[in-house]
Design an enzyme around this catalytic site. Sequence first.
Site, PDB file in Angstrom:
ATOM      1  CB  ALA A  68      -0.877  -0.019   1.244  1.00 17.86           C
ATOM      2  N   GLY A 114       0.718  -5.054   0.929  1.00 20.59           N
ATOM      3  CA  GLY A 114      -0.430  -5.143   0.032  1.00 20.59           C
ATOM      4  C   GLY A 114      -0.098  -5.802  -1.303  1.00 20.59           C
ATOM      5  CD  GLU A 137       1.680  -5.564   5.767  1.00 18.58           C
ATOM      6  OE1 GLU A 137       2.496  -6.475   6.018  1.00 18.58           O
ATOM      7  OE2 GLU A 137       0.975  -5.557   4.750  1.00 18.58           O
TER       8      GLU A 137
END
Length: 262
Positions: A68, A114, A137
């Site tokens: 992301a 992502g 993450e």
Amino acid sequence: MVATTEFILSEVKNGVLVITINRPDKLNALNKQTIEELHDTLVEAENMNDINAVILTGAGQKAFVAGADIAEFANFSVEQGKQLSSIGHFKIFNFIENYSKPIIAAVNGFALGGGLELAMACHIRVVSDNAKMGLPEVSLGVIPGYGGTQRLAHLVGKGKAFEMIVTADMINAVDALKWGLANYVTTQDELLAKCFEITSKIATKSPTAIRTAIKVINAGYNNNLNGYEVEIEEFGKSFGTGDFKEGVAAFLEKRKPSFRGN
Ligand code: COA
């Protein structure tokens, strides 16, 4: 003809829609606009009878998708974070998993956060030998929010999923193959050819049965459904389709079937 947009290149080749996420200067990171454009592209292609499969890849030699877009969510609130995740699930990750045509991820480099979640939402993954895959993450103080905590365990088992998520380690293509995260590993040059080899097999089969098979396989991973019961129901329904009549007739007449996807 499927439209090409700012961050999504679309090309139809031999009945296959090749989608390229095109932000190479940001390692194809998924910003809001890319997510919208990818969703719209998939919606546009879903009812096109001349497209029987999708290959999804990233522009450039370095990355499939590096996650992301971190810059975009840097100042998000709790509520915005929740929305980012739920919109992503709805528009891309669940949408791809439940798409009616098989989607193959051609992972041509980094597939992180992502990006790995995107590859995992696809039905099949072909990975180039330079690829690095991981869910980093926790390095940023967040957790995977596009299905990674769930789909990674489905693919590699709970133990390896825990290890990858809590260490944030990237794995290489050889380990990805060994652990079940990749269906095949090829050189970067051979990557699309391998994907097309798979889609050429899909192209000769019944689109109706393929659509149903995707639905039923996914049902087994849905806690609200009993996959076996859905299978019984959908198996029965297959007998009412034009593709079933054609497939069986072709077999008995010793000819190749000509499926119409009905
Ligand atoms: N979001 C936003 N921008 C990203 C990005 C992401 N997830 N991943 C890479 N980029 C950008 C970089 O900021 C850089 O932009 P700039 O040239 O404007 O500074 C550009 O893409 C190239 O990346 P860079 O970090 O310079 O390449 P590298 O070869 O040194 O490192 C990675 C490659 C993949 C290891 C590194 O980019 C990285 O760790 N990216 C983030 C991965 C991540 O944590 N993803 C999960 C997000 S939840």
